[in-house]
Design a protein around this motif. Structure first.
Motif, PDB file in Angstrom:
ATOM      1  N   ASP A   1       0.785  -1.154  -0.023  1.00 16.25           N
ATOM      2  CA  ASP A   1      -0.351  -0.188  -0.025  1.00 16.25           C
ATOM      3  C   ASP A   1       0.846   1.054   0.390  1.00 16.25           C
ATOM      4  N   THR A   2       1.039   1.946  -1.351  1.00 16.64           N
ATOM      5  CA  THR A   2       2.484   2.889  -1.034  1.00 16.64           C
ATOM      6  C   THR A   2       1.477   4.183  -0.514  1.00 16.64           C
ATOM      7  N   GLY A   3       0.206   4.456  -0.185  1.00 12.63           N
ATOM      8  CA  GLY A   3      -0.150   5.735   0.250  1.00 12.63           C
ATOM      9  C   GLY A   3       0.217   5.755   1.838  1.00 12.63           C
ATOM     10  N   ALA A   4       0.072   4.111   2.415  1.00  9.94           N
ATOM     11  CA  ALA A   4       0.973   4.222   3.900  1.00  9.94           C
ATOM     12  C   ALA A   4       1.791   4.470   4.070  1.00  9.94           C
ATOM     13  N   MET A   5       2.498   4.575   3.096  1.00 10.34           N
ATOM     14  CA  MET A   5       4.421   5.241   3.012  1.00 10.34           C
ATOM     15  C   MET A   5       4.742   6.585   3.408  1.00 10.34           C
ATOM     16  N   TYR A   6       3.553   7.436   1.899  1.00 14.62           N
ATOM     17  CA  TYR A   6       3.437   8.912   2.494  1.00 14.62           C
ATOM     18  C   TYR A   6       2.317   8.984   3.407  1.00 14.62           C
ATOM     19  N   ARG A   7       1.412   8.073   3.957  1.00 13.58           N
ATOM     20  CA  ARG A   7       0.758   9.025   5.103  1.00 13.58           C
ATOM     21  C   ARG A   7       2.324   8.681   6.641  1.00 13.58           C
ATOM     22  N   ALA A   8       3.062   8.083   6.386  1.00 15.83           N
ATOM     23  CA  ALA A   8       4.273   7.348   7.019  1.00 15.83           C
ATOM     24  C   ALA A   8       4.517   8.527   7.517  1.00 15.83           C
ATOM     25  N   VAL A   9       5.318   9.197   6.124  1.00 21.22           N
ATOM     26  CA  VAL A   9       6.022  10.263   6.094  1.00 21.22           C
ATOM     27  C   VAL A   9       5.508  11.161   7.048  1.00 21.22           C
ATOM     28  N   THR A  10       4.430  11.498   6.067  1.00 23.95           N
ATOM     29  CA  THR A  10       3.544  12.613   6.685  1.00 23.95           C
ATOM     30  C   THR A  10       3.980  12.714   8.478  1.00 23.95           C
ATOM     31  N   LEU A  11       2.975  11.333   8.989  1.00 22.01           N
ATOM     32  CA  LEU A  11       3.275  11.253  10.640  1.00 22.01           C
ATOM     33  C   LEU A  11       4.817  11.870  10.581  1.00 22.01           C
ATOM     34  N   PHE A  12       5.430  11.663  10.396  1.00 25.48           N
ATOM     35  CA  PHE A  12       6.694  11.332  10.702  1.00 25.48           C
ATOM     36  C   PHE A  12       7.284  12.891  10.741  1.00 25.48           C
ATOM     37  N   ALA A  13       6.473  13.757   9.860  1.00 23.62           N
ATOM     38  CA  ALA A  13       6.747  14.976   9.693  1.00 23.62           C
ATOM     39  C   ALA A  13       6.205  15.728  10.886  1.00 23.62           C
ATOM     40  N   MET A  14       4.584  15.462  11.378  1.00 21.02           N
ATOM     41  CA  MET A  14       3.944  15.868  12.465  1.00 21.02           C
ATOM     42  C   MET A  14       4.090  15.642  13.416  1.00 21.02           C
ATOM     43  N   GLN A  15       5.340  15.147  13.971  1.00 28.15           N
ATOM     44  CA  GLN A  15       6.372  14.205  15.272  1.00 28.15           C
ATOM     45  C   GLN A  15       6.296  15.707  15.529  1.00 28.15           C
ATOM     46  N   HIS A  16       7.728  15.812  14.150  1.00 25.25           N
ATOM     47  CA  HIS A  16       8.616  16.712  13.855  1.00 25.25           C
ATOM     48  C   HIS A  16       8.126  18.303  13.855  1.00 25.25           C
ATOM     49  N   ASP A  17       6.860  18.172  14.536  1.00 20.52           N
ATOM     50  CA  ASP A  17       6.589  19.703  13.916  1.00 20.52           C
ATOM     51  C   ASP A  17       7.064  20.638  12.526  1.00 20.52           C
ATOM     52  N   LEU A  18       6.156  19.866  11.309  1.00 19.01           N
ATOM     53  CA  LEU A  18       7.363  20.903  10.046  1.00 19.01           C
ATOM     54  C   LEU A  18       6.613  20.869   9.192  1.00 19.01           C
ATOM     55  N   PHE A  19       5.078  21.562  10.265  1.00 20.76           N
ATOM     56  CA  PHE A  19       3.606  22.242   8.961  1.00 20.76           C
ATOM     57  C   PHE A  19       3.600  23.120   9.699  1.00 20.76           C
ATOM     58  N   ALA A  20       3.873  24.290   9.098  1.00 15.00           N
ATOM     59  CA  ALA A  20       3.373  25.114   9.174  1.00 15.00           C
ATOM     60  C   ALA A  20       1.898  25.536   9.516  1.00 15.00           C
ATOM     61  N   PRO A  21       1.877  26.565   9.877  1.00 10.57           N
ATOM     62  CA  PRO A  21       0.139  27.083  10.706  1.00 10.57           C
ATOM     63  C   PRO A  21      -0.427  27.173   9.396  1.00 10.57           C
ATOM     64  N   ASP A  22      -0.123  27.156   8.268  1.00 13.18           N
ATOM     65  CA  ASP A  22      -1.355  27.104   7.098  1.00 13.18           C
ATOM     66  C   ASP A  22      -1.075  25.316   6.475  1.00 13.18           C
ATOM     67  N   GLY A  23      -0.431  25.143   7.333  1.00 12.20           N
ATOM     68  CA  GLY A  23      -0.593  23.555   6.742  1.00 12.20           C
ATOM     69  C   GLY A  23       0.673  23.559   5.670  1.00 12.20           C
ATOM     70  N   SER A  24       1.094  24.428   5.186  1.00  4.72           N
ATOM     71  CA  SER A  24       2.064  23.833   4.432  1.00  4.72           C
ATOM     72  C   SER A  24       3.763  23.467   5.336  1.00  4.72           C
ATOM     73  N   VAL A  25       4.410  22.109   4.362  1.00  4.70           N
ATOM     74  CA  VAL A  25       5.491  21.982   5.041  1.00  4.70           C
ATOM     75  C   VAL A  25       6.921  22.480   5.190  1.00  4.70           C
ATOM     76  N   LEU A  26       7.778  22.046   6.035  1.00  2.00           N
ATOM     77  CA  LEU A  26       9.213  22.793   6.309  1.00  2.00           C
ATOM     78  C   LEU A  26       9.924  22.243   4.994  1.00  2.00           C
ATOM     79  N   ALA A  27       9.884  21.868   4.380  1.00  2.00           N
ATOM     80  CA  ALA A  27      10.419  21.439   3.114  1.00  2.00           C
ATOM     81  C   ALA A  27      11.545  20.583   3.237  1.00  2.00           C
ATOM     82  N   GLU A  28      12.611  22.006   3.838  1.00  2.00           N
ATOM     83  CA  GLU A  28      13.989  22.234   4.180  1.00  2.00           C
ATOM     84  C   GLU A  28      14.303  21.150   5.071  1.00  2.00           C
ATOM     85  N   GLN A  29      13.912  21.376   6.220  1.00  2.00           N
ATOM     86  CA  GLN A  29      14.045  20.317   7.386  1.00  2.00           C
ATOM     87  C   GLN A  29      13.821  19.062   7.411  1.00  2.00           C
TER      88      GLN A  29
END
Ligand code: DC
Length: 233
Positions: A33-61
């Motif tokens: 399930d490749t969607g699960a792989m993108y979802r897991a990366v998303t969870l990682f980004a959430m755990q590391h506070d890598l989303f700005a309040p407008d929902g954009s990603v702090l991509a460099e970090q």
């Protein structure tokens, strides 16, 4: 019997994973399930506070941290179904909730994330005998796949299925919010610059709005049998 690659792409919540899982179980293939792989990366980004309040990603970090992101699958000994692992921890239920669902499209649009996931998916399928579902499997990950299916259903039907699935798990959810999420994800998935969702010219189209799970399972099995009979050794 000849082993093939089965690529199942299509819109979100249209039952791709149900049909992919069923087929894999029936024919003894590995299911990814490749969607699960993108979802897991998303969870990682959430755990590391890598989303700005407008929902954009702090991509460099996130790009710097990507080498620390390991997504894998472990078979559940009871159900024999794959459980998504993020750095060795099972995250199967966390990645299915609304929080991850509403952030995942932004993550899946990042070229460096797609590169990392695509490479991993290609390694997973190098031996064939695999059923993989996602958005770009037949177009980017395995353009040489012997059987490609593009699945769709109306947005309302898909939102209703997602609503039923989440309420069955005891989550309190709002139908209109889910419908909005489905429509937004369709738009982002189809309009992103890298690997947008589109039907490969050699994919078979399946609109399952009015099909039962049993009917679509039977249809898929017929396609699988036809392709394995004709695939070169
Ligand atoms: O199939 P899903 O809803 O679990 O997918 C989650 C998100 O990941 C969805 O917004 C599309 C994206 N995705 C992708 O871009 N490429 C894939 N191969 C699989 C999923």
């Amino acid at each position: 019997m000849k082993k093939i690659i089965v690529a199942i792409d299509g819109h979100s919540s249209c039952g791709k994973s149900t049909m992919a899982k069923d087929l894999a179980r029936e024919v003894g293939y590995v299911y990814i399930d490749t969607g699960a792989m993108y979802r897991a990366v998303t969870l990682f980004a959430m755990q590391h506070d890598l989303f700005a309040p407008d929902g954009s990603v702090l991509a460099e970090q996130l790009e710097q941290l990507m080498p620390q992101v390991q997504v894998s699958f472990k078979l559940d000994p009871e159900t024999n179904l794959p459980l998504t692992q993020l750095n060795g921890t099972t995250v199967e239920s966390e990645i299915r909730g609304m929080a991850v669902s509403s952030h995942v499209s932004a993550i899946a649009a990042l070229p460096f994330v797609r590169r990392a996931m695509t490479e991993q998916q290609q390694r997973m399928g190098s031996e064939k005998g695999i059923v993989m579902d996602g958005r770009d499997i037949g177009t980017v990950v395995f353009p040489q796949a012997e059987l490609k299916i593009f699945v769709t259903a109306s947005a309302r039907v898909r939102a209703q299925r997602r609503y039923d699935e989440l309420t069955a798990k005891g989550q309190t959810v709002n139908f209109d919010e889910i419908l909005k999420n489905v429509e937004e994800r369709d738009y982002i998935d189809s309009h992103r610059a890298v690997a947008p969702l589109r039907q490969s010219p050699d994919a078979l189209l399946l609109d399952n709005s009015d099909l039962t799970i049993a009917e679509q399972k039977e249809w898929l099995m017929e396609q699988f049998k036809a392709r394995t009979a004709s695939a070169p050794l």
